[in-house]
Design a protein around this motif. Structure first.
Motif, PDB file in Angstrom:
ATOM      1  N   ALA A  76      11.647  -0.333  19.983  1.00  0.00           N
ATOM      2  CA  ALA A  76      10.227  -0.321  19.623  1.00  0.00           C
ATOM      3  C   ALA A  76       9.961  -1.196  18.406  1.00  0.00           C
ATOM      4  O   ALA A  76       8.925  -1.891  18.329  1.00  0.00           O
ATOM      5  CB  ALA A  76       9.768   1.105  19.359  1.00  0.00           C
ATOM      6  N   ARG A  77      10.862  -1.184  17.457  1.00  0.00           N
ATOM      7  CA  ARG A  77      10.699  -1.991  16.240  1.00  0.00           C
ATOM      8  C   ARG A  77      10.525  -3.475  16.584  1.00  0.00           C
ATOM      9  O   ARG A  77       9.766  -4.190  15.919  1.00  0.00           O
ATOM     10  CB  ARG A  77      11.928  -1.784  15.357  1.00  0.00           C
ATOM     11  CG  ARG A  77      11.887  -2.482  14.017  1.00  0.00           C
ATOM     12  CD  ARG A  77      13.227  -2.337  13.323  1.00  0.00           C
ATOM     13  NE  ARG A  77      13.516  -0.956  12.965  1.00  0.00           N
ATOM     14  CZ  ARG A  77      14.747  -0.442  12.872  1.00  0.00           C
ATOM     15  NH1 ARG A  77      15.801  -1.199  13.151  1.00  0.00           N
ATOM     16  NH2 ARG A  77      14.921   0.807  12.520  1.00  0.00           N
ATOM     17  N   LEU A  78      11.220  -3.925  17.635  1.00  0.00           N
ATOM     18  CA  LEU A  78      11.151  -5.331  18.023  1.00  0.00           C
ATOM     19  C   LEU A  78      10.041  -5.622  19.020  1.00  0.00           C
ATOM     20  O   LEU A  78       9.554  -6.752  19.089  1.00  0.00           O
ATOM     21  CB  LEU A  78      12.500  -5.748  18.623  1.00  0.00           C
ATOM     22  CG  LEU A  78      13.706  -5.665  17.673  1.00  0.00           C
ATOM     23  CD1 LEU A  78      14.995  -5.976  18.427  1.00  0.00           C
ATOM     24  CD2 LEU A  78      13.536  -6.616  16.498  1.00  0.00           C
ATOM     25  N   LEU A  79       9.633  -4.630  19.791  1.00  0.00           N
ATOM     26  CA  LEU A  79       8.633  -4.835  20.835  1.00  0.00           C
ATOM     27  C   LEU A  79       7.192  -4.634  20.357  1.00  0.00           C
ATOM     28  O   LEU A  79       6.287  -5.380  20.754  1.00  0.00           O
ATOM     29  CB  LEU A  79       8.899  -3.873  21.999  1.00  0.00           C
ATOM     30  CG  LEU A  79      10.180  -4.113  22.792  1.00  0.00           C
ATOM     31  CD1 LEU A  79      10.495  -2.903  23.662  1.00  0.00           C
ATOM     32  CD2 LEU A  79      10.061  -5.368  23.653  1.00  0.00           C
ATOM     33  N   VAL A  80       6.974  -3.647  19.514  1.00  0.00           N
ATOM     34  CA  VAL A  80       5.607  -3.273  19.146  1.00  0.00           C
ATOM     35  C   VAL A  80       4.825  -4.396  18.463  1.00  0.00           C
ATOM     36  O   VAL A  80       3.648  -4.614  18.795  1.00  0.00           O
ATOM     37  CB  VAL A  80       5.611  -1.982  18.290  1.00  0.00           C
ATOM     38  CG1 VAL A  80       4.246  -1.763  17.623  1.00  0.00           C
ATOM     39  CG2 VAL A  80       5.971  -0.778  19.167  1.00  0.00           C
TER      40      VAL A  80
END
Length: 260
Positions: free
Chosen positions: A116-120
């Motif tokens: 999530a840290r990289l996608l959001v």
């Protein structure tokens, strides 16, 4: 109805079980899918059979998930949806080793945080995305004979709730798949199997179909076993009574083990 035709989707833990079934169902709906798993040969075989793109590697580690997302974006152009399905069951009781706890935490909880840290940030710029986590009913209830699994799956559902509460107004859909017994290599055997299988052990394809139906209305909790919703409500309504019931199951499990 939600259309995912031509969407770029990544499925982790996809060389078999629920992950493979999810990938197959998404491809049937026209999605462009990247499948990921630790075993390169199994990942390549699954991709070849389903018509997906294989990216083998560790989706739980910081470097591994970064490499997976970079390779997936290079192939897909962008990632529209992420199905974080990889999970482990290690350790049993209070005596579970530090290694079992550490591995369970990294794979069952932190893998989702790192993805999530990289996608959001990209999804916020693009106006939306979908983050689907395979959590298990253990994350809503508890799992007897599997302390690290139960605790880290609770952590996963807590992160999913936080993610949804924080970003849903900005177009990010978060969903948590919470099946009970499923016919995979993680399904316990022996006395515990009869307890978990009380509501029926579903096939991975049945879980994938329930997930696809839930994608249509963006519901947060995906419950392939509907009784899990009743147990979840009972747990919240009268926690002490629910715990007494679970302890009764635990005593029955211990007696069954002693009888073996």
């Amino acid at each position: 109805m939600t259309s995912i035709e031509e969407q770029g989707i990544v499925v982790t833990g996809a060389a078999g079980g629920i992950g493979r079934a999810l990938a197959k169902r998404l491809i049937a709906e026209g999605a462009r899918v990247v499948v990921n798993d630790l075993n390169p040969a199994a990942t390549e075989a699954t991709a070849a059979e389903l018509g997906a793109f294989a990216v083998a590697g560790d989706a739980a580690s910081e470097s591994g998930v970064k490499a997976l997302i970079e390779a997936s974006r290079a192939h897909l152009g962008h990632i529209d949806a992420w199905f974080g399905n990889a999970g482990v069951v290690q350790g049993e009781d209070i005596d579970s080793s530090e290694a079992d706890w550490a591995t369970s935490w990294q794979v069952n909880t932190m893998a989702h945080v790192r993805a999530a840290r990289l996608l959001v940030p990209d999804w916020l710029e693009r106006g939306g995305g979908r983050f689907v986590m395979t959590v298990s009913a253990a994350g809503l209830l508890t799992a007897l004979d599997a302390a690290p699994y139960s605790v880290t799956k609770h952590g996963a559902i807590a992160f999913a709730e936080w993610l949804s509460a924080t970003y849903r107004h900005r177009g990010i859909v978060v969903q948590a798949i919470c099946p009970q017994a499923v016919q995979t290599n993680l399904l316990p055997t022996g006395p515990l199997a009869s307890i978990l299988g009380g509501d029926g052990a579903l096939t991975p394809d049945e879980v994938a179909e329930a997930t696809w139906q839930a994608v249509q209305d963006d519901r947060f909790l995906i419950l392939p076993h509907p009784p899990v919703g009743d147990y979840y409500r009972a747990r919240a309504t009268d926690t002490d009574r629910w715990l007494k019931g679970m302890n009764k199951l635990q005593r029955g499990l211990e007696q069954a083990k002693e009888a073996l």
